[in-house]
Enzyme design. Structure first.
Site, short mmCIF file in Angstrom:
data_model
loop_
_atom_site.label_atom_id
_atom_site.label_comp_id
_atom_site.label_asym_id
_atom_site.label_seq_id
_atom_site.Cartn_x
_atom_site.Cartn_y
_atom_site.Cartn_z
N ASP A 1 0.83 -1.21 0.00
CA ASP A 1 0.00 0.00 0.00
C ASP A 1 0.86 1.26 0.00
OD1 ASP A 1 -2.68 1.29 0.43
OD2 ASP A 1 -1.67 1.99 2.24
N GLU B 1 0.92 -0.59 -5.14
CA GLU B 1 -0.16 0.39 -5.31
C GLU B 1 0.54 1.74 -5.38
OE1 GLU B 1 -3.04 3.40 -4.04
OE2 GLU B 1 -1.74 2.54 -2.51
#
Length: 639
Positions: free
Chosen positions: A314, A365
């Site tokens: 993330d 991401e």
């Protein structure tokens, strides 16, 4: 993990381990840090080990000593403190009582705890991770042989707290999800499940992205071995499991990593680098070798101990840029905005994973144009397996939100991705972030009346499935939810009482099966060898046509996209070979919720050069639709 009778003074808890941890070279520090259930000098108990380099003293407080002052002992000048407590084991509650040099004391949860109390309680829980019997050897052997770049990958993204809830609001457990979620995902034709973070976190509203227990399975859904059983069953049902992982930042709750020993321990000393104002969190200090040991060990912990098939990393952008956040920032040593320490850490992380779990997927991401995200480290890249294609997602959602009358003026939003689509290895996301915080559900992003909204959503999903790149879609997208995602309750399963939603769910299942069963949609995903653009310039009719190709010349499919609610007759598209072709998918069929009662079974090629191809097909493109046509009996092609 430490074996049952290892001596902490003579084996795993050694000067070598402490040296490797402090130099950033210990990639399995969870084997000696934290609370290890073991036998020592004939006594059964738990060895506790914690890193608190600037503490004056560290004590062990738990339900076994009335939360008092169990003495811990410093290991030279390593910053590591240890204590062995006899007669306790699985289920014991504990914290570290840390005393600063000014005499101030505070309690901290264990950064390496394998278990935690259910919020709002914050104690760590002793868990013994040994003893689970894995039965996924067939899956793991297949994973080692599988080429992730050419295999189909269609990921179902799940927030376990809101896929389903009990009538009284209670969470489903890992065991209940094993009985319900796994069969559902398998039946729907997905290849992987991706779980939003299942590491311990204090606030439900963070969805797991603000973590306190990096090694602790959240107690919301059960215990660690129940998660192991869930992953094991996924593998036995031929489903991969990807875990969301958050090495960029952590929350500031008092019992967590923040100012762990009373000073910036896991975070940067410089507040401009440590503070994430946008998220109200704190960045890890990627220049500290101990942070490298902590985080790289954590990645391998989930991949090795829990058999996860990959990690979706993330917020990579916030690790790459010093000015990513709002507010003041400190330039690097060259005066630039690149976080050189973050870049170094990501390379080291991906190299460590590749060396220890070469079949594991490392997915970034990353929302900017930072170069070479998925290129090998030895060639100047960061070494990720895949990157989310956030640019494609933003363009495509912006396009589909437009009134079709104006789409001809924004045709480039559909075609621009082909200028860069093979510069990285991409996954196309329709993720949780796009259906929350007032952004509307995918269905409600579509313009028009109810009929047009469903047409638009079918067209969007078919275009996504035929576009180069692997796929990920958030739970509920397959149900065509009206409401955006609400993390405090289950999905709109009640919608399946209505025919339109049942038909859409069946449509997604059919689309997933087509993607899995036809190699042309996944086998050549990373080069222009996998696609021929037939006509990208027909903006006046908002038509876009292309061919997806596999490695075998016979493995191809023609894709005709009509992005307006106007039927287009006599559309001619080029095909490479003479012969008969057949319809594989018409998104406007009644069985999917459309208006067409029949399917055009076969097409005969026309000996006319079109779109730089030697032959052509003439088709009717239904309004707001995608047609997929495949060869049936063709001439002049060698297998």
């Amino acid at each position: 993990m430490a074996t049952k009778k290892e001596d902490p003074k003579k084996s795993w808890n050694t000067e070598l381990n402490h040296y490797l941890f402090n130099t950033g070279a210990h990639h399995r520090s969870y084997e000696f840090m934290g609370a290890q259930v073991m036998e020592f000098e004939g006594k059964q108990g738990v060895q506790f080990t914690v890193w608190a380099p600037h503490a004056k003293e560290v004590f062990l407080a738990g339900d076994f000593n009335d939360w008092g002052y169990g003495q811990m002992f410093p290991q030279g000048t390593t910053g590591i403190w240890t204590a062995f407590i006899e007669g306790i084991g699985e289920g014991a509650l504990y914290k570290y009582r840390i005393r600063r040099h000014d005499g101030h004391e505070f309690l901290k949860s264990d950064p390496y705890a394998f278990g935690s109390e259910l919020r709002p309680k914050t104690a760590s829980v002793v868990r013994d991770l040994r003893g689970f019997t894995w039965t996924d050897s067939t899956w793991r052997a297949k994973s080692k042989r599988r080429n992730a770049l050419s295999a189909p990958m269609n990921i179902y993204e799940v927030h376990l707290g809101s896929w389903k809830r009990h009538w009284d609001g209670r969470f489903f457990s890992f065991t209940e999800y094993m009985a319900e979620l796994i069969p559902y995902v398998k039946d729907m034709g997905y290849t992987h499940i991706e779980l939003l973070p299942i590491m311990e976190h204090p606030l439900d509203d963070s969805w797991g992205y603000q973590i306190t227990g990096y090694y602790s399975v959240t107690s919301r859904y059960g215990q660690p071995k129940e998660l192991m059983a869930f992953i094991n069953e996924c593998h036995n049902q031929d489903l991969g499991v990807i875990l969301d992982w958050v090495p960029a930042h952590f929350c500031r709750d008092a019992h967590g990593l923040y100012q762990f020993d009373g000073t910036p321990t896991f975070e940067y000393q410089d507040p401009n680098k440590a503070t994430n104002n946008r998220w109200g969190t704190t960045h890890f200090d990627f220049g500290k070798p101990q942070v490298h040991s902590f985080l790289i060990s954590n990645a391998l912990f989930w991949l090795e101990i829990f058999h996860a098939d990959g990690l979706r990393v993330d917020a990579v952008s916030s690790m790459l840029y010093l000015d990513y956040d709002d507010g003041p920032w400190t330039p690097n040593i060259y005066g630039g905005n690149t976080n050189l320490e973050g870049v170094d850490f990501l390379k080291k992380l991906n190299q460590a994973v590749a060396a220890n779990r070469p079949d594991a997927l490392m997915i970034a991401e990353e929302s900017t144009a930072f170069p070479l995200i998925t290129h090998p480290v030895e060639k100047g890249g960061l070494g990720f397996t895949f990157k989310w294609n956030m640019g494609w997602m933003n363009d495509i959602l912006r396009y589909f939100a437009l009134d079709p009358l104006y789409r001809k003026n924004h045709h480039n939003l559909i075609t621009f991705s082909f200028m860069y689509v093979f510069s990285e290895r991409y996954i196309l996301p329709m993720s949780h972030d796009e259906v929350v915080h007032g952004k509307s559900s995918l269905l409600n992003k579509m313009p028009g009346d109810e009929k047009m909204k469903f047409q638009g959503l079918r067209t969007l999903m078919a275009y996504m499935m035929t576009h180069p790149g692997k796929k990920i879609s958030f739970m509920g997208n397959e149900l065509a939810q009206w409401m955006e995602w609400r993390f405090r309750e289950g999905l709109e399963w009640v919608g399946l009482q209505h025919e339109s939603h049942r038909k859409h769910q069946q449509y997604i299942k059919t689309l997933n099966e087509i993607y899995q069963n036809y190699k042309c949609f996944s086998e050549v995903d990373t080069s222009y060898d996998g696609i021929d653009i037939l006509d990208a310039d027909n903006k006046n009719e908002s038509l876009f046509t292309f061919i997806r190709k596999g490695k075998n010349p016979r493995d191809f499919a023609v894709v005709i996209c009509n992005f307006t609610p106007v039927q287009r007759d006599h559309v001619r598209v080029g095909v490479p070979y003479e012969g008969q072709y057949e319809e594989l998918l018409n998104t406007e069929l009644q069985e999917y919720g459309g208006s067409w009662a029949y399917s055009e079974k076969t097409y005969q090629s026309i000996p006319e050069p079109v779109n730089h191809q030697d032959h052509a097909l003439e088709v009717i493109a239904p309004p707001l639709s995608v047609l997929i046509i495949k060869p049936k009996r063709i001439k002049g092609v060698k297998s």
